[in-house]
Design a protein around this motif. Structure first.
Motif, short mmCIF file in Angstrom:
data_model
loop_
_atom_site.label_atom_id
_atom_site.label_comp_id
_atom_site.label_asym_id
_atom_site.label_seq_id
_atom_site.Cartn_x
_atom_site.Cartn_y
_atom_site.Cartn_z
N LYS A 84 98.00 18.90 113.11
CA LYS A 84 98.61 20.25 114.52
C LYS A 84 99.00 21.19 113.87
CE LYS A 84 97.62 16.86 118.05
NZ LYS A 84 97.11 17.04 118.39
N ASN A 85 100.02 21.20 112.68
CA ASN A 85 101.00 21.67 112.84
C ASN A 85 101.13 22.27 110.98
OD1 ASN A 85 102.10 22.57 115.26
ND2 ASN A 85 103.59 21.36 115.16
N ASN A 86 101.20 20.72 110.80
CA ASN A 86 101.26 20.93 109.11
C ASN A 86 100.04 19.96 108.17
OD1 ASN A 86 104.08 21.64 108.47
ND2 ASN A 86 104.46 20.15 109.12
N VAL A 87 99.79 20.17 107.43
CA VAL A 87 98.33 19.46 106.84
C VAL A 87 98.44 19.35 105.51
CG1 VAL A 87 96.25 19.60 105.29
CG2 VAL A 87 96.16 21.12 107.94
N LEU A 88 98.57 17.89 105.21
CA LEU A 88 99.20 17.34 103.74
C LEU A 88 97.22 17.63 102.85
CD1 LEU A 88 100.93 15.06 102.35
CD2 LEU A 88 100.02 13.95 103.00
N PHE A 89 97.33 17.78 101.74
CA PHE A 89 96.85 18.09 101.06
C PHE A 89 96.77 16.54 100.15
CE2 PHE A 89 96.61 21.98 102.59
CZ PHE A 89 95.20 22.72 101.97
N VAL A 90 95.54 15.50 99.42
CA VAL A 90 96.62 14.54 99.16
C VAL A 90 94.72 13.86 97.76
CG1 VAL A 90 96.29 12.01 98.79
CG2 VAL A 90 96.98 12.54 100.90
N GLY A 91 95.90 14.35 96.77
CA GLY A 91 94.56 14.46 95.12
C GLY A 91 94.18 12.78 95.13
N LEU A 92 92.87 13.21 94.70
CA LEU A 92 92.18 11.84 94.77
C LEU A 92 91.16 11.74 93.28
CD1 LEU A 92 90.90 11.36 98.08
CD2 LEU A 92 92.87 9.72 97.26
N GLY A 93 91.80 12.93 92.29
CA GLY A 93 91.35 13.52 91.15
C GLY A 93 89.98 13.54 90.97
N PRO A 94 88.33 13.04 90.86
CA PRO A 94 87.65 14.09 91.30
C PRO A 94 87.37 14.78 92.64
CG PRO A 94 86.68 11.91 91.52
CD PRO A 94 88.14 11.40 91.38
N THR A 95 88.17 14.23 93.82
CA THR A 95 87.93 14.57 95.60
C THR A 95 89.71 14.87 95.75
OG1 THR A 95 87.80 12.12 96.20
CG2 THR A 95 85.62 13.87 95.23
N ASP A 109 87.59 14.45 104.41
CA ASP A 109 86.96 13.98 102.23
C ASP A 109 87.29 15.94 102.04
OD1 ASP A 109 87.38 11.69 102.64
OD2 ASP A 109 85.73 11.24 103.24
N ALA A 110 87.19 16.51 100.97
CA ALA A 110 87.13 17.60 99.88
C ALA A 110 86.83 17.48 98.61
CB ALA A 110 88.22 18.11 100.99
N CYS A 111 86.08 18.53 98.24
CA CYS A 111 85.25 17.99 97.03
C CYS A 111 85.50 19.74 96.43
CB CYS A 111 84.58 17.60 96.48
SG CYS A 111 83.08 17.43 97.54
N GLY A 112 84.89 20.13 95.18
CA GLY A 112 84.48 21.01 94.93
C GLY A 112 82.72 21.39 94.71
N ILE A 113 82.23 22.29 95.35
CA ILE A 113 80.65 22.00 94.97
C ILE A 113 79.78 21.79 93.51
CG2 ILE A 113 80.05 24.70 94.36
CD1 ILE A 113 78.41 23.70 97.60
N ASP A 114 80.99 21.60 92.75
CA ASP A 114 80.37 20.72 91.31
C ASP A 114 79.93 19.15 91.72
OD1 ASP A 114 80.39 23.61 90.69
OD2 ASP A 114 81.51 22.89 89.05
N ARG A 115 80.93 18.95 92.72
CA ARG A 115 80.86 17.73 92.79
C ARG A 115 79.37 17.12 93.49
NH1 ARG A 115 83.18 12.60 91.69
NH2 ARG A 115 82.42 11.28 93.78
N MET A 116 79.05 18.13 94.26
CA MET A 116 77.94 18.03 96.02
C MET A 116 76.99 18.21 95.17
SD MET A 116 79.60 17.03 98.56
CE MET A 116 78.24 17.41 99.65
N GLU A 117 76.91 18.87 94.04
CA GLU A 117 75.43 19.21 92.69
C GLU A 117 75.70 18.16 92.02
OE1 GLU A 117 76.67 22.94 91.59
OE2 GLU A 117 75.94 24.53 92.88
N LYS A 118 76.19 17.46 92.09
CA LYS A 118 76.33 15.98 91.15
C LYS A 118 75.27 14.90 91.69
CE LYS A 118 79.63 17.56 87.82
NZ LYS A 118 80.86 16.47 87.18
#
Length: 153
Positions: free
Chosen positions: A106-117, A46-55
């Motif tokens: 392994k070799n590839n990474v898939l980024f999946v957008g979920l709106g705010p995260t 799971d990933a997001c920006g620092i702004d979300r963590m601060e909120k």
């Protein structure tokens, strides 16, 4: 806002380029990078920006009485397991080994957008999850219209 899915290669040093649209959003924040932690629902990150963590942190301070003990405990895990992954000059981050192992990347990474995260996946694991979700949606005849996501999902 994080939208779409993007596959990028990961190198032997666990460096991966963050999609440019995601970087644009993240570089507007006080920390120029990604906050990442293991998903507790999937073999993903799971990933997001620092702004979300601060909120979320501010919300905890202001509304601590509104959380059950279980909700507070899981939120605490997210903060405790979070990694701040700064961008390098090429817009890459280095994924920590423990997160790479958790998501079976392994070799590839898939980024999946979920709106705010967003999430970071092994592409084949995500494909399996996506196919299961579509199958369940079809079996339950779920309405595909966009609706607000219920709290806690």
């Amino acid at each position: 806002m994080f939208l779409s899915t993007v596959i990028n290669k990961i190198d032997s040093k666990c460096r991966v380029s963050v999609p440019s649209a995601y970087r644009t959003t993240l570089q507007k924040q006080s920390f120029k990078g990604v906050i990442a932690f293991p998903s507790y629902n999937n073999k993903s990150i799971d990933a997001c920006g620092i702004d979300r963590m601060e909120k979320i942190s501010t919300s905890l301070d202001e509304n601590s009485h509104n959380y059950s003990k279980e909700e507070f405990d899981i939120i605490s895990l997210y903060f405790g397991e979070a990694e701040q992954l700064a961008f390098d000059k090429q817009g890459r981050i280095i994924l920590p080994k423990k997160l790479v192992e958790h998501a079976n990347i392994k070799n590839n990474v898939l980024f999946v957008g979920l709106g705010p995260t967003f999430q970071i996946w092994n592409p084949s694991n995500y494909e399996e999850k996506k196919n299961r979700a579509i199958k369940i949606a079809n079996e339950k005849k779920l309405d595909p219209r966009l609706k607000p996501i219920p709290k806690g999902v």
